[in-house]
Design a protein around this motif. Structure first.
Motif: not given
Length: 609
Positions: A557-570, A590-594
């Motif tokens: 999609d030619h979209v550059q964004v950061v995807v990350f995870s966190l050890p969040s509470p269940a 741009d936001v809608a495209r993402l």
């Protein structure tokens, strides 16, 4: 197309101080030359405001047909200026203010609809701006050079040495002229018009500005002009011109950051600043470094390396937790973060051994603003120096180094290439005066003990960082152009307000689209980066959909964004998030495209309910 701007200016004043020529390059400063062979040739020193407004001198045109003398006199009275005006013609008025011989130039309209000629002001305005002054119309709006032969998008002109005097003159002029709010605006943020200010590829949806930034076209032009000047005379540029420009730029940054420019040093990036601090500590056995779990990987790598080479050095990490649902970050188990830090500093195995506490002013992932002043105060209370990693801070959120210093900050470093929009390879390091003598740059150069480079301009602390060997210093000298660009497109406060508002809108809109109905952080911990939680996997999701999402967005999609995870509470649910940067060129489209691309790539045919 990008908005036109004045790139180069030459103003000749044969009757000023025996004959002077002023030469200015956008972002490159201004020089004053004698018209006589073998005469003076030197950069203009940075402008300083008058001791008081009452001491200010102002200039205006000789002919009353060019400017409203009656209103100018009233404005001067409102500003408590007692000296009569100096009346002169030509663009020499700009030169007089740029040289510090006057503080204010008023050119106020005599009748509604009157527009100044572009050629009467283009060159002079650049000369004054590169000397550190300010040029706007009577609304405080920068001059718009896109309107052809006449400045039809501006009303009148106010030129000054800058600072409070300029704002006061704008306020007084508007009141005396009984003007309504300005019908003109700068390029609107969040539009295709603003995106055109940047050299981004048309097919790219850039929502990862926070990693590497993007330099506006106008700033790039000033940067290249610096490089051309350096190549035209390398010795003169590196030995004489560059140190003077860096000193002037640090003075401007000092005003911007609410501190003395003398306490600032230029570094290539936050990595260089952090490593300089850590490697200057002269650590020994039994010493302790304290950091947060949000520390950027570079910080953790640097402290880890030190622990591997310094016997018995310990690195203590205080865990930062993110409960989500719009709640502020906490310490372990939901404890107050500052209390958790204070407890770690006071622990028996650490007490009296912590040589430095390293805190994220704003973390990277997640991009959370942390309580910097409170964290500094907790460390200062037990005599521990503090390094604040502000890599993402300058240009994104307001900074007062005066307040941070009062709270106990010892070192603070931030990149310019991210949110200030200066070229890559530009960052600023602030150091408390008491710690400057012992601070050593990563590269020890010929300027270490003594050198002609900037000897009369900077302290030894600053010179050690300004010159770290032969390399390209043009980026440092372009920081001023980035500050000028921010003012030209609407002003620093307006930029920050828009980005923050856009980030809040983006994370709420995406959370609703994705059915997550929550965001990671509260508003007060959010800057210009949205961090909504990603939706649960849909029925058509591929294996490792979360782990591969960032790369698939880029490739498909030619979209550059950061995807990350966190050890969040269940209890929070899904622990995957997006970090979407919202600089001024990002649009709602741009936001809608993402948003819709994420749904498709995570296996949803439509938005989850």
């Amino acid at each position: 197309a990008p908005a036109p701007f004045v790139a180069v200016a030459v103003v000749g004043c044969p009757n000023l101080n025996g004959g002077s020529i002023f030469v200015a390059v956008a972002g490159g400063g201004v020089r004053r030359l004698s018209i006589h062979a073998g005469g003076y040739d030197a950069p203009l020193p940075p402008l300083a405001p008058p001791a008081s407004q009452a001491d200010a001198r102002f200039v205006e045109s000789v002919e009353g047909g060019h400017s409203n003398h009656h209103v100018s006199a009233a404005v001067a009275k409102d500003l408590s200026i007692t000296a009569p005006p100096v009346r002169m013609d030509s663009m020499g008025k700009y030169a007089v203010v740029a040289a510090g011989d006057a503080a204010l130039y008023l050119r106020l309209p005599r009748k509604p609809g009157y527009a100044e000629h572009t050629w009467d002001h283009a060159a002079g305005s650049l000369v004054l701006q590169e000397a550190g002054g300010r040029v706007t119309d009577v609304y405080g709006v920068p001059l718009n050079w896109s309107t052809g032969r006449d400045l039809t998008a501006n009303v009148g002109i106010i030129a000054s040495c800058g600072g409070p005097l300029h704002d006061a003159a704008v306020t007084a002029a508007r009141a005396r002229l009984s003007l309504e709010p300005s019908p003109f605006t700068a390029a609107r943020f969040g539009t295709a018009e603003m995106r055109a200010e940047f050299p981004l590829a048309p097919s790219l949806t850039q929502l990862n500005h926070g990693s590497y930034g993007c330099t506006p076209r106008r700033v790039m032009a000033a940067w290249r002009a610096q490089q051309d000047e350096a190549e035209a005379n390398p010795d003169a540029y590196i030995r004489r011109i560059m140190p003077a420009r860096v000193t002037a730029i640090k003075a401007r940054l000092g005003t911007y950051l609410d501190c003395s420019g003398d306490d600032l040093a230029v570094v290539e990036n936050t990595t260089a600043g952090v490593n300089a601090v850590l490697r200057s500590l002269q650590l020994g056995a039994g010493d302790v470094l304290l950091q947060l779990s949000t520390a950027y990987s570079m910080v953790k790598n640097a402290t880890g390396w030190l622990a591997s080479v310094v016997p018995s050095l310990r690195v203590v990490t205080v865990q930062v937790e993110f409960p989500g649902m719009g709640q502020a970050p906490t310490g372990p188990g939901g404890a107050d973060l500052v209390d958790a830090v204070a407890a770690a500093l006071a622990a028996s195995e650490n007490a009296g051994r912590v040589r430095l506490a390293i805190f994220s002013h704003m973390a990277s992932v997640p991009a959370a603003l942390l309580p910097a002043e409170r964290l500094c105060a907790a460390a200062a209370a037990v005599g521990v120096p503090v390094l604040l990693d502000g890599a993402h801070v300058v240009g994104q959120v307001a900074v007062s180094m005066r307040k941070l210093a009062a709270a106990g900050c010892t070192y603070w470093v931030s990149n310019g290439h991210k949110w200030l929009h200066s070229p890559r390879g530009t960052a600023v390091l602030w150091t408390a005066p008491s710690a400057q003598e012992a601070l050593i740059p990563v590269s020890v150069s010929s300027a270490w003990y003594d050198n002609s480079l900037g000897r009369d301009l900077e302290s030894m602390y600053a010179r050690r960082f300004t010159y770290t060997g032969t390399r390209d210093y043009s980026g440092y000298c372009t920081i001023g152009a980035a500050l000028d660009w921010r003012e030209a497109v609407g002003g620093d406060a307006a930029i920050k307000a828009h980005m923050h508002t856009m980030a809040l809108w983006a994370q709420q809109w995406l959370a609703q689209l994705w059915g997550t109905c929550s965001v990671l952080l509260p508003d007060e911990c959010t800057g210009a980066m949205a961090m909504p939680r990603l939706p649960a996997l849909g029925p058509k999701a591929l294996p490792n959909a979360y782990e591969e999402l960032q790369e698939r967005l880029r490739l498909e999609d030619h979209v550059q964004v950061v995807v990350f995870s966190l050890p969040s509470p269940a209890s929070v649910g899904a622990r995957w998030y997006a970090r979407a940067s919202c600089p001024v060129y990002v649009t709602q489209a741009d936001v809608a495209r993402l948003g819709h691309a994420v749904l498709r790539l995570l296996g949803h045919e439509e938005a989850p309910q």
